[in-house]
Design an enzyme around this catalytic site. Sequence first.
Site, mmCIF file in Angstrom:
data_model
loop_
_atom_site.group_PDB
_atom_site.id
_atom_site.type_symbol
_atom_site.label_atom_id
_atom_site.label_comp_id
_atom_site.label_asym_id
_atom_site.label_seq_id
_atom_site.Cartn_x
_atom_site.Cartn_y
_atom_site.Cartn_z
ATOM 1 C CE LYS A 49 -4.387 -1.466 0.424
ATOM 2 N NZ LYS A 49 -5.472 -1.019 -0.456
ATOM 3 C CB SER A 74 -9.602 0.391 10.081
ATOM 4 O OG SER A 74 -10.200 -0.666 9.383
ATOM 5 C CD GLU A 200 -13.256 -11.894 -4.763
ATOM 6 O OE1 GLU A 200 -13.697 -12.668 -5.641
ATOM 7 O OE2 GLU A 200 -13.652 -10.723 -4.627
ATOM 8 N N GLY A 204 -15.954 -13.657 0.177
ATOM 9 C CA GLY A 204 -16.167 -12.289 -0.318
ATOM 10 C C GLY A 204 -15.862 -12.305 -1.806
ATOM 11 C CG ASP A 206 -16.520 -8.310 -4.229
ATOM 12 O OD1 ASP A 206 -16.069 -8.881 -3.213
ATOM 13 O OD2 ASP A 206 -15.929 -7.385 -4.805
ATOM 14 C CB SER A 299 -0.386 -8.185 -0.886
ATOM 15 O OG SER A 299 -1.260 -8.899 -0.050
#
Lengths: 314, 314
Positions: A49, A74, A200, A204, A206, A299
């Site tokens: 990030k 968060s 994924e 979750g 999606d 990651s």
Amino acid sequence: MFDEIQAAHDRLDGVANRTPIHTSRTLDERVGAQVFLKCENFQRVGAFKFRGAYNAISQLDERQRAAGVLTFSSGNHAQAVALAGRLLGVETTVVMPTDAPVIKRLATEGYGARVVEYDAGEASREEIAKRLCAEGGQTLIPPFDYAHVIAGQGTAVMELLEQVEGLDLILVPVGGGGLLAGSAVACKNVRPECRIVGVEPAGGDDAARSFRTGVLQSVDKPQTIADGTRTNSLGKLNFELIRRHVDDIRTVSEAAIEDAVRFLYYRTKLVVEPSGALGVAALLSGAVEAAPRTAVILSGGNMDGSTLAAILSR
Amino acid sequence: MFDEIQAAHDRLDGVANRTPIHTSRTLDERVGAQVFLKCENFQRVGAFKFRGAYNAISQLDERQRAAGVLTFSSGNHAQAVALAGRLLGVETTVVMPTDAPVIKRLATEGYGARVVEYDAGEASREEIAKRLCAEGGQTLIPPFDYAHVIAGQGTAVMELLEQVEGLDLILVPVGGGGLLAGSAVACKNVRPECRIVGVEPAGGDDAARSFRTGVLQSVDKPQTIADGTRTNSLGKLNFELIRRHVDDIRTVSEAAIEDAVRFLYYRTKLVVEPSGALGVAALLSGAVEAAPRTAVILSGGNMDGSTLAAILSR
């Protein structure tokens, strides 16, 4: 977008860590291929990030820098914005729910950010963030649906392709899709013959459903230990880039994610958080078949001791 | 001994991992120096012990190889001998107490060794090992008091001095003294101006007392979480080399060791076992003052999940 990734790659040179590639004979034997682990758990703030946050904040003009930046998160993006802001002399504000883990709040404040709490029951974090920006004049740095952030995240795969030749497959975790979108653009421009697959949590899924149907799908409350991927849906720009450049998106079970974290702990001595272990989970569980030369983006490595303890006890 | 270390360095080339050097901005800030972490937790079998075991077994003649090797250890040396034996086509036997942790026994068997149990209340492991060797004709590969093992362990510092220039200080964990003795000989021959200091748990301070008094001391039941250093005393050859080449030996508390394991987990994302964290413990606790360019040998990363969980919960 590829131009922007190249520019980000130059911009981050000497600022972001050029993270190492690790290998494991045991992993290679288990999956019958050569596997290269790109260790973004060794990135500054412990996750990829930092790349996107620094790339975004460093492109603000003088006036914007003076007014500061704001984000809602968060997780790792909060710490990334806080550190990038400190390095660039830009004041940072992070909007966090009142029930965010104390450790994450302290880490974010430790990097110099001001934390603003909100009650998750009363308003969405996006609404709070927009209202604060309107009042204070800060620039919003969203965690993934933002070109400069996507471009920054794409630099991890730029580095990877410099470090390892002849890759056939790259596996990338998917939450909001910043890392996957940037990685896919980098991959298909530098080495189009290399496949790129997102991974994924099934709890979750999606992104997998969005990819399959061609229509952006969402999931109400993602149920997964992989907290970095608990987003409700892909970003719009992210989805567009993913549809165009990604080869497939696969899902893995919670048990497979925990097995991967344990494997990485015991066999490679790497601290990798559940979201960071998705690619290894896909290989070890057979959700993705390894190609002869396969890379996996680990990651991030920000994991509470209690989370790891729970995983290792099972 | 230095000739033997150089020969071992050639012998291990392409067999042992050339382990990487990691750095941490936070650690550098905390101790006010540049600190280089030599990551032997990424060595084969997860610890430097592979170096010594492979160096020793590879020098046996045909007849000795055919008869197999034997060792006594319930720790990293057992796994090291087992893997080195497998790579060299030599049968290995490991003598372990009946109450050794199941996980260590399984790991050793996993590398192909035959495990022989003994009752720790009835005989010493040295006696059992000698009797078995007399019966079966195997060559005993002791864990530290053995020139070829010491020479192998010294190759980690040979690598380190190739990887990092201008070192002022090297910190090395001490148990039986194989790693410290080999490291000291390598250091003083390659870079005599660099200081080398051993670090030992206060709960098993025999090496520090031996070094101070010039007479080999022992400790009956070392009380420390650093299981890799729970030896009763230094080896004789080890002590001789340590007296001649080591600058100092310092001790650290159990709390300092646990702090170091936690620091390495949270800030560097490295899995380092308590014995491997002794050097970082010495720096963070102030037991050793860092020199401008200080290296620390992270000697291993084999740690049960329950041990790490306990440390992280405190």
